[in-house]
Write an enzyme that holds these catalytic residues in place. Structure first.
Site, PDB file in Angstrom:
ATOM      1  N   ASN A 352     -49.807   3.204  42.788  1.00 36.58           N
ATOM      2  CA  ASN A 352     -50.638   2.101  42.604  1.00 36.58           C
ATOM      3  C   ASN A 352     -50.839   1.580  44.214  1.00 36.58           C
ATOM      4  OD1 ASN A 352     -51.940   0.323  41.211  1.00 36.58           O
ATOM      5  ND2 ASN A 352     -50.323  -0.911  40.730  1.00 36.58           N
ATOM      6  N   TYR A 358     -42.686   0.163  45.444  1.00 34.70           N
ATOM      7  CA  TYR A 358     -42.330  -0.044  44.122  1.00 34.70           C
ATOM      8  C   TYR A 358     -42.455   1.477  43.552  1.00 34.70           C
ATOM      9  CZ  TYR A 358     -42.778  -1.851  39.327  1.00 34.70           C
ATOM     10  OH  TYR A 358     -42.572  -2.250  38.078  1.00 34.70           O
TER      11      TYR A 358
HETATM   12  P1  NAD Z   1     -39.690 -10.391  35.586  1.00 34.66           P
HETATM   13  O1  NAD Z   1     -39.843 -10.832  37.106  1.00 34.66           O
HETATM   14  O2  NAD Z   1     -40.326 -11.395  34.518  1.00 34.66           O
HETATM   15  O3  NAD Z   1     -38.084 -10.565  35.333  1.00 34.66           O
HETATM   16  C1  NAD Z   1     -37.151  -9.461  35.860  1.00 34.66           C
HETATM   17  C2  NAD Z   1     -36.047 -10.279  36.009  1.00 34.66           C
HETATM   18  O4  NAD Z   1     -35.150  -9.321  36.636  1.00 34.66           O
HETATM   19  C3  NAD Z   1     -35.840 -11.639  36.450  1.00 34.66           C
HETATM   20  O5  NAD Z   1     -35.205 -12.633  35.541  1.00 34.66           O
HETATM   21  C4  NAD Z   1     -35.049 -11.442  37.617  1.00 34.66           C
HETATM   22  O6  NAD Z   1     -34.294 -12.934  38.117  1.00 34.66           O
HETATM   23  C5  NAD Z   1     -34.084 -10.570  37.478  1.00 34.66           C
HETATM   24  N1  NAD Z   1     -33.705  -9.902  38.714  1.00 34.66           N
HETATM   25  C6  NAD Z   1     -34.454  -9.531  40.135  1.00 34.66           C
HETATM   26  N2  NAD Z   1     -33.678  -9.104  40.886  1.00 34.66           N
HETATM   27  C7  NAD Z   1     -32.346  -9.302  40.290  1.00 34.66           C
HETATM   28  C8  NAD Z   1     -31.091  -8.747  40.870  1.00 34.66           C
HETATM   29  N3  NAD Z   1     -30.843  -8.287  42.152  1.00 34.66           N
HETATM   30  N4  NAD Z   1     -30.062  -8.820  40.071  1.00 34.66           N
HETATM   31  C9  NAD Z   1     -30.071  -9.153  38.709  1.00 34.66           C
HETATM   32  N5  NAD Z   1     -31.197  -9.567  38.250  1.00 34.66           N
HETATM   33  C10 NAD Z   1     -32.474  -9.446  38.783  1.00 34.66           C
HETATM   34  O7  NAD Z   1     -40.396  -9.085  35.214  1.00 34.66           O
HETATM   35  P2  NAD Z   1     -40.670  -7.951  33.924  1.00 34.66           P
HETATM   36  O8  NAD Z   1     -42.171  -8.080  33.873  1.00 34.66           O
HETATM   37  O9  NAD Z   1     -39.818  -8.817  32.720  1.00 34.66           O
HETATM   38  O10 NAD Z   1     -40.184  -6.609  34.133  1.00 34.66           O
HETATM   39  C11 NAD Z   1     -38.838  -6.202  33.959  1.00 34.66           C
HETATM   40  C12 NAD Z   1     -38.681  -4.557  34.147  1.00 34.66           C
HETATM   41  O11 NAD Z   1     -39.950  -3.923  33.777  1.00 34.66           O
HETATM   42  C13 NAD Z   1     -38.834  -4.375  35.606  1.00 34.66           C
HETATM   43  O12 NAD Z   1     -38.096  -3.359  36.205  1.00 34.66           O
HETATM   44  C14 NAD Z   1     -40.202  -4.024  35.971  1.00 34.66           C
HETATM   45  O13 NAD Z   1     -40.415  -3.481  37.226  1.00 34.66           O
HETATM   46  C15 NAD Z   1     -40.456  -3.542  34.677  1.00 34.66           C
HETATM   47  N6  NAD Z   1     -42.089  -3.245  34.415  1.00 34.66           N
HETATM   48  C16 NAD Z   1     -42.767  -4.373  34.057  1.00 34.66           C
HETATM   49  C17 NAD Z   1     -44.180  -4.204  33.687  1.00 34.66           C
HETATM   50  C18 NAD Z   1     -44.935  -5.403  33.324  1.00 34.66           C
HETATM   51  O14 NAD Z   1     -46.268  -5.276  32.957  1.00 34.66           O
HETATM   52  N7  NAD Z   1     -44.515  -6.454  32.954  1.00 34.66           N
HETATM   53  C19 NAD Z   1     -44.838  -2.911  34.118  1.00 34.66           C
HETATM   54  C20 NAD Z   1     -44.126  -1.720  34.135  1.00 34.66           C
HETATM   55  C21 NAD Z   1     -42.727  -2.138  34.653  1.00 34.66           C
END
Ligand code: NAD
Length: 452
Positions: A352, A358
């Site tokens: 991306n 990432y």
């Molecule tokens: P989000 O940002 O809403 O939630 C992520 C959570 O992880 C947050 O509550 C944050 O506080 C916590 N976090 C961050 N750093 C941390 C740390 N050092 N220790 C403990 N907790 C920590 O994100 P999301 O959209 O719910 O994404 C969750 C996962 O899914 C991630 O790994 C993201 O990369 C992956 N993802 C999301 C999408 C999407 O469309 N939302 C797509 C592909 C992958």
């Protein structure tokens, strides 16, 4: 389950009377409603047609005894719409045999109902000695992925490769079939899942497949992680919900809602694994399920990216998931028969723009799955990853409107997924009944055009 924070106004509009009229007149995409899992409700909206003549058709008939099955009759029952069609293609050993797919599915496509499921069963090509059979079993992938693009009204198609030496009961296949033949896989489309030759025990109750298990979910205070906590708890697990200390109230709310334990914890802290090990050893008899969900984005074109953005994404998304598993294993805190599920992304498959950091970490997560599959298998622990596509969360709600709408529509189901779709896939991987499912990466992306 929590409502998606971001509303797809376009989908809501084209589902309204005037909107639907306008959309059909203008030839605009009309995203179908996806049928999702509800405990106690039938898994699919109609009967499942089971066909083919390989080694799996008979075991599958037995494994799905509680489904409304129509076996090898070559036609739907009257005008009834099909809930699914499963074809055992393991008997296909020559190019001419491939015609069996054409003959079975061709007449059925128009009989498929809303959110119907096509499942093709094959033999893992890399494990086949015969050259012709290897080639034609590999061909199943192109067939399944293409037919998935032709399906309408929320229907999906998947391919499941079963180890050639799987026992005649094929019990390791049951949890995968039940996941795919249900609303739990609503946003999983055109995926290939490999099943080993391990046998697996069915749970006492398929609605509580994680009964008695202890699960850790990182990044559980919001978004996908909060829904994972809810689904694992619904499925019977005690959930330890971990997130950074700053997540405070939000984390306690999630933990309270699921009757679990809140664990304020930065996964990048050097003692993160030790803290979890101490908790699960003192309060439980170890940990059964680890879900490495915590993740961050720090987007910037590579030429403009400062070192901090690079380092922080590496630390949270890649170093922590590996270190956590290493530390839990070293502390003897991860139980035999357990499972590790990591969260990758389609950005780690397709790449991306603006996400070199990432994308590298999310591809690295797939590397963790590949590298640890055999190491963990020695302890009867599975490891798999989900790779979400466009999921309706606070993260995707922040994307500019036009790009967001394009992201939603650029997949076979013409909509974004819900956090529950990712969570259901994780629960399927985490279940003891999925003991034969390891080393897989399943995209939860509605067959996104990106990274296809
Ligand atoms: P989000 O940002 O809403 O939630 C992520 C959570 O992880 C947050 O509550 C944050 O506080 C916590 N976090 C961050 N750093 C941390 C740390 N050092 N220790 C403990 N907790 C920590 O994100 P999301 O959209 O719910 O994404 C969750 C996962 O899914 C991630 O790994 C993201 O990369 C992956 N993802 C999301 C999408 C999407 O469309 N939302 C797509 C592909 C992958």
């Amino acid at each position: 389950m929590p409502d998606a924070p971001s509303t797809d106004f376009y989908a809501a509009f084209v589902k309204s009377g005037p909107g639907s009229f306008l959309a059909s007149r203008l030839g605009l995409p009309q995203p179908p409603s996806l049928r999702r899992y509800q405990p106690g409700k039938p898994a699919l909206a109609g009967p499942v047609l089971l066909g083919g003549s390989g080694r799996l058709v008979e075991p599958v008939r037995e494994l799905l005894a509680d489904y409304d099955l129509v076996v090898n009759n070559g036609g739907a029952r009257g005008a009834e719409k099909l809930g699914g069609a499963v074809f055992d293609a393991t008997g296909i050993t020559s190019i001419d045999d491939l015609k069996g797919l054409y003959e079975f599915f061709g007449p059925q496509i128009r009989s498929l109902g809303n959110s119907a499921r096509i499942v093709v069963l094959g033999t893992t090509p890399e494990l086949i000695e015969d050259i012709d059979e290897h080639i034609v079993q590999r061909a199943l992938e192109g067939f399944t992925r293409s037919v998935a693009k032709e399906l309408r009204d929320g229907a999906t198609a998947q391919l499941v490769y079963v180890h050639p030496k799987a026992s005649t009961g094929a019990s390791g296949l049951a949890s995968t079939l039940r996941f795919l033949l249900s609303g739990k896989s609503a946003y999983v489309d055109a995926q290939v899942i490999r099943i080993t030759d391990k046998d697996a025990e069915a749970p006492a109750d398929w609605d509580k497949p994680l009964a008695g298990k202890v699960a850790l979910v990182t990044g559980a205070a919001r978004g996908i992680g909060a829904t994972i906590a809810e689904v694992l708890s619904r499925d019977g697990a005690h959930v330890i919900a971990a997130d950074i200390p700053a997540a405070g109230e939000a984390l306690s709310e999630v933990a309270n809602k699921v009757g679990g334990t809140a664990l304020p914890l930065d996964v990048t802290a050097p003692d993160a694994g030790a803290k979890i090990a101490e908790l699960v050893k003192s309060r439980h008899s170890g940990l059964d399920i680890v879900v490495n969900n915590a993740g961050i984005t720090r987007d910037k074109l590579l030429a403009n990216m400062d070192e901090g953005k690079w380092n922080s994404v590496m630390a949270v998304n890649l170093k922590a998931p590996k270190q956590l598993v290493d530390d839990l294993l070293a502390a003897g805190a991860l139980n035999e028969g357990g499972s590790v599920v990591d969260v990758s992304s389609i950005a780690g498959i397709a790449g991306n723009r603006g996400q070199t950091n990432y994308g590298a970490t999310k591809a690295g997560v797939i590397g963790i799955v590949d590298a640890y599959t055999s190491v963990l298998a020695e302890k009867n622990i599975t490891i798999n990853a989900v790779a979400p596509g466009f999921i309706e969360t606070a993260m995707t709600a922040a994307i500019p409107l036009a790009t967001r709408q394009a992201g939603r529509l650029m997949n076979s189901l013409q909509q974004g997924g819900q956090t529950v779709d990712v969570a259901e896939t994780i629960s399927y991987f985490a279940a003891p009944a999925s003991a034969a499912v390891t080393g897989n990466v399943v995209r939860v992306c509605g067959q996104s055009l990106l990274g296809a």
